[in-house]
Write a protein that holds these residues in place. Structure first.
Motif, PDB file in Angstrom:
ATOM      1  N   PRO A  92       0.804   5.840  -9.607  1.00  0.00           N
ATOM      2  CA  PRO A  92      -0.054   4.658  -9.468  1.00  0.00           C
ATOM      3  C   PRO A  92       0.743   3.358  -9.493  1.00  0.00           C
ATOM      4  O   PRO A  92       1.635   3.177 -10.316  1.00  0.00           O
ATOM      5  CB  PRO A  92      -0.989   4.762 -10.677  1.00  0.00           C
ATOM      6  CG  PRO A  92      -0.284   5.643 -11.652  1.00  0.00           C
ATOM      7  CD  PRO A  92       0.524   6.597 -10.849  1.00  0.00           C
ATOM      8  N   TYR A 119      -0.643  -3.213  -6.312  1.00  0.00           N
ATOM      9  CA  TYR A 119      -0.127  -3.903  -5.126  1.00  0.00           C
ATOM     10  C   TYR A 119      -0.583  -5.364  -5.120  1.00  0.00           C
ATOM     11  O   TYR A 119      -1.654  -5.686  -5.640  1.00  0.00           O
ATOM     12  CB  TYR A 119      -0.628  -3.195  -3.869  1.00  0.00           C
ATOM     13  CG  TYR A 119      -0.220  -1.740  -3.771  1.00  0.00           C
ATOM     14  CD1 TYR A 119       1.102  -1.391  -3.521  1.00  0.00           C
ATOM     15  CD2 TYR A 119      -1.166  -0.722  -3.942  1.00  0.00           C
ATOM     16  CE1 TYR A 119       1.471  -0.050  -3.429  1.00  0.00           C
ATOM     17  CE2 TYR A 119      -0.807   0.619  -3.844  1.00  0.00           C
ATOM     18  CZ  TYR A 119       0.520   0.943  -3.600  1.00  0.00           C
ATOM     19  OH  TYR A 119       0.883   2.266  -3.512  1.00  0.00           O
ATOM     20  N   LYS A 147       5.814   5.946  -1.681  1.00  0.00           N
ATOM     21  CA  LYS A 147       4.871   6.852  -1.020  1.00  0.00           C
ATOM     22  C   LYS A 147       3.522   6.910  -1.725  1.00  0.00           C
ATOM     23  O   LYS A 147       2.596   7.567  -1.249  1.00  0.00           O
ATOM     24  CB  LYS A 147       5.478   8.255  -0.941  1.00  0.00           C
ATOM     25  CG  LYS A 147       6.673   8.341  -0.005  1.00  0.00           C
ATOM     26  CD  LYS A 147       7.263   9.741   0.026  1.00  0.00           C
ATOM     27  CE  LYS A 147       6.336  10.716   0.707  1.00  0.00           C
ATOM     28  NZ  LYS A 147       6.947  12.056   0.840  1.00  0.00           N
ATOM     29  N   GLY A 148       3.401   6.245  -2.879  1.00  0.00           N
ATOM     30  CA  GLY A 148       2.140   6.256  -3.606  1.00  0.00           C
ATOM     31  C   GLY A 148       1.939   7.499  -4.438  1.00  0.00           C
ATOM     32  O   GLY A 148       0.800   7.820  -4.828  1.00  0.00           O
ATOM     33  N   SER A 149       3.015   8.224  -4.750  1.00  0.00           N
ATOM     34  CA  SER A 149       2.903   9.443  -5.565  1.00  0.00           C
ATOM     35  C   SER A 149       2.611   9.139  -7.027  1.00  0.00           C
ATOM     36  O   SER A 149       2.228  10.031  -7.784  1.00  0.00           O
ATOM     37  CB  SER A 149       4.194  10.255  -5.454  1.00  0.00           C
ATOM     38  OG  SER A 149       4.459  10.609  -4.108  1.00  0.00           O
ATOM     39  N   GLY A 200       0.842  -1.188   0.000  1.00  0.00           N
ATOM     40  CA  GLY A 200       0.000   0.000   0.000  1.00  0.00           C
ATOM     41  C   GLY A 200       0.877   1.237   0.000  1.00  0.00           C
ATOM     42  O   GLY A 200       2.100   1.146   0.144  1.00  0.00           O
ATOM     43  N   PRO A 201       0.280   2.416  -0.198  1.00  0.00           N
ATOM     44  CA  PRO A 201       1.073   3.644  -0.242  1.00  0.00           C
ATOM     45  C   PRO A 201       1.634   4.018   1.132  1.00  0.00           C
ATOM     46  O   PRO A 201       1.004   3.762   2.153  1.00  0.00           O
ATOM     47  CB  PRO A 201       0.068   4.694  -0.732  1.00  0.00           C
ATOM     48  CG  PRO A 201      -1.263   4.154  -0.339  1.00  0.00           C
ATOM     49  CD  PRO A 201      -1.156   2.665  -0.410  1.00  0.00           C
TER      50      PRO A 201
END
Length: 335
Positions: free
Chosen positions: A51, A54, A47-49, A8-9
């Protein structure tokens, strides 16, 4: 096999996991990885910046030993020390969308694992004089810096080159420019890092925080000649000053987006200098092989500041985010 996964982010979305080892098909090899290194894009991904699907194995840069080969493999053999290319599908030629559509640790699994099974076409022999930690830094940062100083310019003894910062790409660019005999200028906001860059061979250094109009200051430092090449790792917030620092006909190699993905620049100075802004998306396998030969011939050694263990990945990314590093951050893989 043991791997690090993004589930996950955020850095709290990194976990230690087990995955089944893959078979080795025709034309492929199994690598026993020895070390990995971090790039700024790994922080953005974690960091999920951007896409991400997962779970995903992160990181793009590694070095390992060939421990098994499939039928038909001829480029490498068991026992060879190699690193995977950054863009698996960019073998040669100029950039094209299909050549960078797949990169490790983002559009598919990366290299934060004990073993990888890869096509032999994706592998590069590494210089024998480098340690595993040093060799792990080459696929992305070093190739990007090599492309920045060779693809659109021809540096000669006395050429003027400005480098921004003291991260991995920046210090590789400094080393390559020095090897070409260029007169080098380097900017940073940290006086201690500027002193270390000076010790590495940078001819002129400048604290950009103390000199917000650093483009004009660099122009003055060069006696009004300006820079034939600026290696810009920031973009937004620096591009306009980079143009001011240029010589007539000079080039900016735009290799980074530390300041964000959108930037503005006054067009008139760009026009009056007949300047060039060249986007750099790292390089092909052929480009990387040329760089490997140069590193071997010049006996260059990557600057590795921090070496940790693979399980320290979250802490290492935090270190990277805080911009505490000078050169590269690497992680060893114990078996």
């Amino acid at each position: 096999m043991k791997v690090m996964e993004l589930v996950g982010p955020g850095l709290d979305g990194i976990r230690f996991a087990e995955r089944r080892e893959k078979d080795v098909p025709l034309g492929h090899v199994r690598l026993k990885l020895k070390a990995v290194s971090l790039n700024y894009r790994d922080l953005l991904i974690a960091k999920g910046s951007v896409p991400v699907t997962y779970p995903c194995i992160p990181l793009s840069d590694a070095v390992g030993e060939v421990v098994e080969t499939g039928v038909g493999v001829g480029r490498v053999k068991v026992g060879d020390r190699v690193c995977p290319t950054y863009y698996p599908d960019w073998i040669d030629g100029t950039i094209a969308t299909e050549k960078f559509a797949r990169d490790r640790g983002w559009h598919g699994d990366g290299v934060a694992a004990e073993y990888l099974v890869l096509s032999e076409q994706e592998l590069l022999h590494v210089p024998a004089h480098l340690s595993d930690a040093e060799a792990s830094t080459l696929p992305c940062a070093a190739v990007t810096a090599w492309a920045a100083v060779t693809r659109h310019v021809t540096l000669r003894p006395g050429s003027t080159v400005l480098i921004q910062g003291t991260g991995g790409v920046s210090l590789f660019a400094l080393q390559f420019a020095l090897a070409a005999g260029a007169e080098t200028f380097l900017i940073s906001s940290d006086d201690e890092k500027l002193a270390r860059a000076k010790a590495l061979g940078a001819h002129h250094v400048l604290n950009y925080r103390a000199n917000p109009q650093w483009g004009a200051a660099i122009l003055e430092q060069s006696g009004g000649r300006g820079m034939e090449l600026v290696v810009d790792v920031v973009g937004a917030g620096t591009l306009e000053q980079s143009v001011i620092a240029l010589s007539n006909g000079g080039h900016i190699s735009q290799v980074g987006v530390l300041g964000g993905f959108a930037a503005s620049v006054s067009l008139y100075p760009l026009m009056t200098k007949e300047a060039h802004i060249d986007g750099i998306m790292s390089g092909s396998r052929d480009c990387a092989e040329s760089m490997m030969r140069a590193i071997t011939h010049q006996r260059l050694r990557p600057i590795v500041e921090v070496s940790r263990q693979l399980t320290d990945l979250p802490e290492a990314l935090l270190h990277l985010e805080g911009q505490h590093h000078f050169g590269k951050v690497t992680l060893a893989i114990d078996h």
